[in-house]
Design an enzyme around this catalytic site. Structure first.
Site: not given
Ligand code: NAD
Length: 300
Positions: A71-72, A102, A177
């Site tokens: 998802l965003p 992320t 990340k």
């Protein structure tokens, strides 16, 4: 749960640029995929490839061995976990949830603790490699969470990526990340500067790229995004809006831990400038346009 010849049932939530390719690779590897997205056309296109449609988060998770989300940003992951239709209230049968978006490492730790209370394991497993890596199942996947949950999720990760690494406790995948994104952002900026200077010096930019790729300035960004930057192609790619979201997460972490990141602060300002010029949906290589403006060398 697993029946007949099926390898396993995956509830997949979020079928955008990355998620649709990752879900497709799970289908190719023989998993049954129950696909959900708020955009019904995204569900339809995956159903065309053999997935089963889900009309809600709860339906995607019902009877699944594992639920994977892509998802965003943090609020969307919060909604599918903690919302009224969410996985906290309706855990999947396999009691394993993996978020590959992320998002904030702090939010990951909250989700992990809340799900642990109801006997559900949660992994943060963000990825690097972009849409090409998602399509070719060559993503680098960095995973935070319990070792036992990682072992259960590993075969699913291996259907989507080639470098799958358990990097530590809940939130550690996101921490790695964020370091990855910091390097990507500053590396793109360095390439933009080299192109701006090389162009002013009158050197052939394609030759410049070839030479740099053969020496110690070589990088993934120069290799994969350099041609678009030289050609003035701002279009497709990892959206500037998403890059700004990631750089915000980097800076939130840095502030919390009192770590100065001056390089990140500078490149973030440049991405904000790009967004102010209406370029938020362009690929992140479009940072070259900021340098075009600074050097008064606009390209159409
Ligand atoms: P995207 O915007 O293309 O896709 C997100 C999908 O989620 C969309 O289809 C949207 O409709 C869906 N969605 C939004 N809210 C939802 C909800 N509440 N319930 C169900 N579906 C919902 O984004 P993307 O490019 O696929 O990126 C996804 C994540 O992966 C982001 O966190 C991004 O930072 C990360 N990422 C992206 C790339 C890339 O190159 N695009 C590379 C690495 C990591």
């Amino acid at each position: 749960m697993k029946t007949g010849n099926a390898k396993g049932i995956v509830g997949f939530i979020g079928l955008g640029t990355m998620g649709c390719e990752m879900a497709r690779n799970l289908l190719r590897a023989g998993y049954e995929v129950r696909a959900y997205d708020v955009r019904s056309e995204a569900v339809d296109s995956l159903v065309g490839l053999g997935a089963k449609p889900a009309a809600s988060v709860e339906e995607a998770g019902r009877g699944a061995d594992i639920v994977i989300s892509m998802l965003p940003d943090t609020p969307q992951v919060e909604e599918i976990i903690c919302g009224p239709d969410g996985l906290l209230a309706h855990p999947p049968a396999g009691r394993l949830i993996v978020d590959m978006s992320t998002i904030s490492p702090g939010a990951v730790r909250r989700f992990h603790a809340a799900l642990q209370e109801v006997g559900v394991s949660f992994l943060d497993a963000p990825v690097s490699g972009g849409p090409i890596g998602a399509k070719n199942a060559t993503l680098s996947i960095m995973v935070g969470g319990d070792a036992e949950a990682f072992a259960r999720a590993k075969p699913y990760f291996e259907a989507m990526g080639t470098t799958v690494t358990h990097v530590g406790e809940p939130g550690a995948g996101q921490a790695v990340k964020l370091c990855n994104q910091l390097v990507c952002g500053i590396n793109i900026q360095a390439i933009c500067e080299a192109i701006a200077l090389g162009r002013a010096c009158g050197v052939d930019l394609n030759q410049l790229r070839d030479v740099l790729l053969g020496g110690s300035a070589a990088s993934w960004m120069l290799d994969k995004l350099g041609p678009a930057m030289i050609a003035g192609d701002a279009g497709a790619g990892f959206r500037i809006d998403l890059m700004l979201k990631d750089l915000r997460l980097v800076q939130e972490q840095a502030q919390m831990l009192s770590i100065p990141l001056p390089g990140t602060a500078l490149v973030t300002s440049q991405y904000i400038e790009a967004r102010a010029h209406g370029e938020g949906t362009n690929g992140n290589q479009a940072l070259f346009r900021v340098y075009d403006r600074m050097t008064n060398q606009p390209r159409s």
